[in-house]
Motif scaffolding. Structure first.
Motif, PDB file in Angstrom:
ATOM      1  N   LEU A   1      -4.993  14.709  -0.609  1.00 24.83           N
ATOM      2  CA  LEU A   1      -6.142  14.256   0.180  1.00 24.83           C
ATOM      3  C   LEU A   1      -7.314  13.889  -0.725  1.00 24.83           C
ATOM      4  CD1 LEU A   1      -6.099  16.732   3.219  1.00 24.83           C
ATOM      5  CD2 LEU A   1      -5.505  14.304   3.208  1.00 24.83           C
ATOM      6  N   VAL A   2      -7.503  14.665  -1.811  1.00 25.63           N
ATOM      7  CA  VAL A   2      -8.563  14.344  -2.765  1.00 25.63           C
ATOM      8  C   VAL A   2      -8.312  12.982  -3.403  1.00 25.63           C
ATOM      9  CG1 VAL A   2      -9.643  15.015  -4.945  1.00 25.63           C
ATOM     10  CG2 VAL A   2      -9.053  16.761  -3.259  1.00 25.63           C
ATOM     11  N   LEU A   3      -7.064  12.761  -3.819  1.00 20.54           N
ATOM     12  CA  LEU A   3      -6.716  11.478  -4.433  1.00 20.54           C
ATOM     13  C   LEU A   3      -6.901  10.326  -3.458  1.00 20.54           C
ATOM     14  CD1 LEU A   3      -3.525  12.300  -6.499  1.00 20.54           C
ATOM     15  CD2 LEU A   3      -5.669  11.404  -7.364  1.00 20.54           C
ATOM     16  N   TYR A   4      -6.473  10.553  -2.211  1.00 19.54           N
ATOM     17  CA  TYR A   4      -6.608   9.510  -1.195  1.00 19.54           C
ATOM     18  C   TYR A   4      -8.089   9.151  -0.999  1.00 19.54           C
ATOM     19  CZ  TYR A   4      -1.704  10.044   0.170  1.00 19.54           C
ATOM     20  OH  TYR A   4      -0.335  10.064   0.173  1.00 19.54           O
TER      21      TYR A   4
ATOM     22  N   GLY B   1       0.814  -1.216   0.000  1.00 14.68           N
ATOM     23  CA  GLY B   1       0.000   0.000   0.000  1.00 14.68           C
ATOM     24  C   GLY B   1       0.844   1.261   0.000  1.00 14.68           C
ATOM     25  N   ALA B   2       1.908   1.274   0.805  1.00 21.01           N
ATOM     26  CA  ALA B   2       2.784   2.454   0.861  1.00 21.01           C
ATOM     27  C   ALA B   2       3.462   2.681  -0.483  1.00 21.01           C
ATOM     28  CB  ALA B   2       3.835   2.267   1.962  1.00 21.01           C
ATOM     29  N   ALA B   3       3.919   1.594  -1.106  1.00 22.91           N
ATOM     30  CA  ALA B   3       4.574   1.724  -2.418  1.00 22.91           C
ATOM     31  C   ALA B   3       3.580   2.236  -3.463  1.00 22.91           C
ATOM     32  CB  ALA B   3       5.150   0.376  -2.841  1.00 22.91           C
ATOM     33  N   ALA B   4       2.345   1.708  -3.445  1.00 24.72           N
ATOM     34  CA  ALA B   4       1.348   2.125  -4.429  1.00 24.72           C
ATOM     35  C   ALA B   4       0.950   3.586  -4.231  1.00 24.72           C
ATOM     36  CB  ALA B   4       0.109   1.224  -4.315  1.00 24.72           C
ATOM     37  N   LEU B   5       0.744   3.993  -2.982  1.00 20.24           N
ATOM     38  CA  LEU B   5       0.326   5.368  -2.720  1.00 20.24           C
ATOM     39  C   LEU B   5       1.398   6.376  -3.107  1.00 20.24           C
ATOM     40  CD1 LEU B   5      -1.578   5.177   0.678  1.00 20.24           C
ATOM     41  CD2 LEU B   5      -2.490   5.762  -1.551  1.00 20.24           C
ATOM     42  N   HIS B   6       2.647   6.063  -2.795  1.00 15.06           N
ATOM     43  CA  HIS B   6       3.709   7.024  -3.114  1.00 15.06           C
ATOM     44  C   HIS B   6       4.005   7.053  -4.603  1.00 15.06           C
ATOM     45  CE1 HIS B   6       5.158   8.881   0.601  1.00 15.06           C
ATOM     46  NE2 HIS B   6       4.494   7.870   1.150  1.00 15.06           N
TER      47      HIS B   6
ATOM     48  N   LEU C   1       1.651   6.641  -6.863  1.00 12.78           N
ATOM     49  CA  LEU C   1       0.543   7.453  -7.360  1.00 12.78           C
ATOM     50  C   LEU C   1       0.779   8.932  -7.079  1.00 12.78           C
ATOM     51  CD1 LEU C   1      -2.374   7.624  -8.505  1.00 12.78           C
ATOM     52  CD2 LEU C   1      -3.183   7.400  -6.159  1.00 12.78           C
ATOM     53  N   SER C   2       1.273   9.219  -5.872  1.00 11.94           N
ATOM     54  CA  SER C   2       1.531  10.607  -5.491  1.00 11.94           C
ATOM     55  C   SER C   2       2.583  11.249  -6.394  1.00 11.94           C
ATOM     56  CB  SER C   2       1.981  10.637  -4.023  1.00 11.94           C
ATOM     57  OG  SER C   2       2.304  11.940  -3.640  1.00 11.94           O
ATOM     58  N   GLU C   3       3.637  10.496  -6.694  1.00 12.09           N
ATOM     59  CA  GLU C   3       4.706  11.043  -7.543  1.00 12.09           C
ATOM     60  C   GLU C   3       4.223  11.249  -8.971  1.00 12.09           C
ATOM     61  OE1 GLU C   3       7.626  12.192  -6.600  1.00 12.09           O
ATOM     62  OE2 GLU C   3       6.956  11.749  -4.564  1.00 12.09           O
ATOM     63  N   VAL C   4       3.430  10.299  -9.491  1.00  9.89           N
ATOM     64  CA  VAL C   4       2.896  10.438 -10.854  1.00  9.89           C
ATOM     65  C   VAL C   4       1.971  11.647 -10.933  1.00  9.89           C
ATOM     66  CG1 VAL C   4       1.379   9.368 -12.561  1.00  9.89           C
ATOM     67  CG2 VAL C   4       3.132   8.006 -11.434  1.00  9.89           C
ATOM     68  N   THR C   5       1.125  11.810  -9.912  1.00  6.37           N
ATOM     69  CA  THR C   5       0.207  12.951  -9.881  1.00  6.37           C
ATOM     70  C   THR C   5       0.967  14.268  -9.837  1.00  6.37           C
ATOM     71  OG1 THR C   5      -1.343  11.561  -8.653  1.00  6.37           O
ATOM     72  CG2 THR C   5      -1.774  13.916  -8.676  1.00  6.37           C
ATOM     73  N   ARG C   6       2.005  14.315  -9.004  1.00  6.09           N
ATOM     74  CA  ARG C   6       2.802  15.548  -8.895  1.00  6.09           C
ATOM     75  C   ARG C   6       3.488  15.865 -10.221  1.00  6.09           C
ATOM     76  NH1 ARG C   6       6.524  14.936  -4.144  1.00  6.09           N
ATOM     77  NH2 ARG C   6       4.534  15.048  -3.066  1.00  6.09           N
ATOM     78  N   TRP C   7       3.901  14.797 -10.909  1.00  8.15           N
ATOM     79  CA  TRP C   7       4.580  14.999 -12.193  1.00  8.15           C
ATOM     80  C   TRP C   7       3.611  15.535 -13.245  1.00  8.15           C
ATOM     81  CZ3 TRP C   7       4.387  11.773 -16.828  1.00  8.15           C
ATOM     82  CH2 TRP C   7       5.354  12.138 -17.770  1.00  8.15           C
ATOM     83  N   ILE C   8       2.334  15.099 -13.153  1.00  2.51           N
ATOM     84  CA  ILE C   8       1.355  15.493 -14.167  1.00  2.51           C
ATOM     85  C   ILE C   8       0.757  16.868 -13.885  1.00  2.51           C
ATOM     86  CG2 ILE C   8      -0.903  14.919 -15.167  1.00  2.51           C
ATOM     87  CD1 ILE C   8      -0.213  11.968 -14.732  1.00  2.51           C
TER      88      ILE C   8
ATOM     89  N   VAL D   1      -0.317  20.903  -6.276  1.00  2.59           N
ATOM     90  CA  VAL D   1      -1.568  21.612  -5.972  1.00  2.59           C
ATOM     91  C   VAL D   1      -1.934  21.332  -4.515  1.00  2.59           C
ATOM     92  CG1 VAL D   1      -3.997  21.844  -6.564  1.00  2.59           C
ATOM     93  CG2 VAL D   1      -2.311  21.365  -8.353  1.00  2.59           C
ATOM     94  N   PRO D   2      -2.143  22.370  -3.685  1.00  4.04           N
ATOM     95  CA  PRO D   2      -2.462  22.131  -2.269  1.00  4.04           C
ATOM     96  C   PRO D   2      -3.736  21.300  -2.100  1.00  4.04           C
ATOM     97  CG  PRO D   2      -1.926  24.439  -2.656  1.00  4.04           C
ATOM     98  CD  PRO D   2      -2.020  23.801  -4.000  1.00  4.04           C
ATOM     99  N   GLY D   3      -3.652  20.262  -1.274  1.00  8.35           N
ATOM    100  CA  GLY D   3      -4.817  19.441  -0.967  1.00  8.35           C
ATOM    101  C   GLY D   3      -5.126  18.356  -1.972  1.00  8.35           C
TER     102      GLY D   3
END
Length: 327
Positions: free
Chosen positions: A285-288, A262-267, A269-276, A280-282
């Motif tokens: 939490l929306v993705l989570y 779960g930790a590997a998948a979430l991080h 996803l977080s890195e891919v989202t940040r790259w795209i 963006v603040p918050g």
């Protein structure tokens, strides 16, 4: 023993990361993934194996973080001692919450709401007290040195969080293979039936919440020493509690490897989202929240459950295959 061998192999492979990665940014991602796995594994001990869904693990995390920070800044106590004190204080808070809830038979949503309320009370207190820095927060002075639990490079922090996460995983393995763990899972599956068989449900749940509080508190200590700054929102905010429960839900509740997956998948996803879409603040939490809804609806047993299902399919096919006829 097979799980223990796989766990040893996984952490041996993770241990090669500092030798293979040369940039701090990538090493930071691995460190934060291990940190999330530690938080998730702490929640998994109580929520996954004990069936007690907590919405307030920030109470233990924040207590561990503030303990090491206040002892170091206000009293000059060495942070290695603060690390032990942070874990102990988090255990004490967990024991108080556990006694206040389990003693009176609170379960399910009632238990979850009470844990959330405790975390919120601690957030308000830390926002009002002078020795925690009140709303301004507390800044830990930079004093690099292993003796001060501050390392010159990220490699030192990597080995610290690697050891903490390994200890949490070994504890979860022990829970899954011990008499205590069997009693805890019996309480999770049917508390009344477990009581009828002679299991002391109160004692077992207290043991689980104290262990869970210890490792969440250690995660708080690590966070304080890694970022050198705390405020009430960071320490006792909802984000910590959400991350604590989301990691095992995504990876697989009540499994040894679920929080790691779960930790590997979430991080990732977080890195891919940040790259795209950038920082963006918050948005995290929306993705989570979206991910949590999707996991609960379509994959309630997480990635660990999906892997187990894929492993069983070939066996089922081979079992269904008719035996060849011999002449």
């Amino acid at each position: 023993m097979r799980q223990l061998a796989i766990l040893a192999l996984v952490f041996a492979l993770i241990g090669t990361v500092p030798f293979a990665i040369t940039t701090d940014s990538w090493l930071n991602i691995v460190i934060m993934t291990l940190y999330a796995a530690l938080l998730g594994q702490a929640w998994n001990m109580l929520g996954g194996y004990g069936g007690q869904f907590s919405f307030g693990h920030a109470a233990y995390f924040g207590t561990g973080a503030y303990t090491v920070a206040v002892l170091q800044v206000q009293l000059g106590v060495n942070p290695w001692i603060g690390l032990a004190a942070g874990g102990a204080m988090a255990m004490l808070v967990a024991a108080i919450i556990g006694f206040s809830t389990f003693r009176y038979g609170l379960r399910g949503s009632y238990f979850a709401l009470v844990t959330l309320a405790f975390a919120e009370v601690l957030r308000i207190l830390s926002n009002s007290l002078d020795f925690t820095g009140a709303g301004v927060g507390i800044l830990i002075p930079l004093d690099v040195g292993a003796a001060n639990l501050q390392f010159a490079s990220k490699h030192g922090f990597f080995w610290l969080i690697w050891a903490m996460t390994l200890a949490a995983c070994l504890t979860v393995w022990w829970i899954g293979n011990s008499r205590f763990g069997a009693q805890l899972m019996a309480v999770r599956d049917n508390e009344d039936a477990a009581r009828a068989l002679g299991v002391n449900a109160f004692r077992v749940k207290m043991g689980a919440i104290v262990l869970s509080g210890l490792f969440a508190g250690l995660a708080g200590v690590f966070y304080a020493q890694y970022f050198l700054y705390l405020d009430p929102h960071i320490a006792y905010g909802a984000a910590v509690s959400i991350e604590s429960l989301l990691v095992p839900i995504v990876g697989g509740i009540g499994t040894l490897f679920g929080p790691l997956l779960g930790a590997a998948a979430l991080h990732a996803l977080s890195e891919v989202t940040r790259w795209i879409i950038g920082d963006v603040p918050g948005i995290s939490l929306v993705l989570y929240g979206v991910l949590l809804v999707c996991m609960v609806l379509f994959m309630p047993r997480g990635f660990a459950g999906l892997i187990g299902k894929l492993q069983r399919k070939p066996r089922d096919k081979s079992a269904a295959r008719p035996e060849p006829r011999h002449a």
